[in-house]
Design an enzyme around this catalytic site. Structure first.
Site: not given
Ligand code: PGA
Length: 248
Positions: A11, A95, A97, A166, A172, A210
């Site tokens: 990220k 993704h 995000e 995901e 996160g 996570s």
């Molecule tokens: P995370 O993120 O392992 O920190 O939950 C995974 C991702 O967003 O690819």
């Protein structure tokens, strides 16, 4: 049997000194021929640095995004052709995000996958439902809609892509999907791929959200989980190495 893929997603973290320490730490702890594939998705300004650090190693380079366009007036974007010049092997596309903060639609995500494929970069297409979508019983419909958008990228076989499931509520947050919850969605995605292609078994379906050193083995033991997309835990060499070891 296909090799598992463990991909780190840094990220918007890191810096020249931190990246150097992280990659050297990983290389020091890796077997010379690990039995899973490994990639790190680094911020665009550090692609050249990490390309140099990982050259000739088992760690492949990934970008965190790719433009839906080949070139031109798209300020701030990186074209697949540019990424290719830095030996980028995989590109994250869609993704959550990017979908959430940059308004990326399924159609844009499909264009990005198409651009990556055209340059021989493997798109890692991310799909996943929000907490609200899960709680209202829409998980299957959401991930199927997101996957459907990339299933028929013209001229390419579906086995050329990687899919990462995901769940947004697990990213996160420290709240991982249980292995059963993850497997259930992976089975849905596999069935959808199988209906579209005879090569569905070749597609690697990663779990992300996570994933960490403690829960990786159980997740990776599920029949349709072929690897992990790892955010937070990919920033610590010892944790990322444990996840890689769990994928052997
Ligand atoms: P995370 O993120 O392992 O920190 O939950 C995974 C991702 O967003 O690819």
């Amino acid at each position: 049997m296909k090799k598992k893929l463990i991909a780190g997603n840094w990220k918007m973290n890191g810096g020249l000194a931190a990246n150097d320490g992280l990659v050297r730490g990983l290389l020091a702890g890796l077997a010379s021929a690990p039995s899973c594939d490994i990639a790190v998705a680094v911020p665009a300004p550090y692609l050249a640095q990490v390309q140099a650090l990982t050259a000739g190693s088992p760690i492949a380079l990934a970008s965190q995004d790719v433009s839906a366009h080949a070139s031109g007036a798209y300020t701030g974007e990186s074209a697949a052709g540019m990424l290719k010049e830095f030996d980028v092997r995989y590109a994250l596309v869609g993704h959550s995000e990017r979908r959430q903060y940059h308004g990326e639609s399924d159609a844009v995500v499909a264009e990005k996958a198409r651009q990556a494929l055209a340059l021989g970069i493997t798109p890692i297409v991310c799909v996943g439902e929000t907490l609200q979508e899960r709680e209202s019983g829409h998980t299957e419909a959401v991930v199927k809609r997101q996957l459907a958008a990339v299933i028929h990228v013209n001229g390419h076989c579906i086995s050329e892509i990687v899919v990462a499931y995901e769940p947004v509520w697990a990213i996160g947050t420290g709240r991982t999907a249980s292995p059963e919850q993850a497997q259930q969605v992976h089975a849905v995605l596999r069935a959808q791929l199988a209906a579209a292609s005879a090569h569905a078994d070749r597609v690697r379906l990663l779990y992300g959200g996570s994933m960490n050193a403690a829960n990786a083995a159980e997740l990776l033991a599920q029949p349709d989980i072929d690897g992990g997309l790892v955010g937070g835990a990919s920033l610590k060499p010892e944790d990322f190495l444990k996840i890689i070891a769990a994928a052997q």
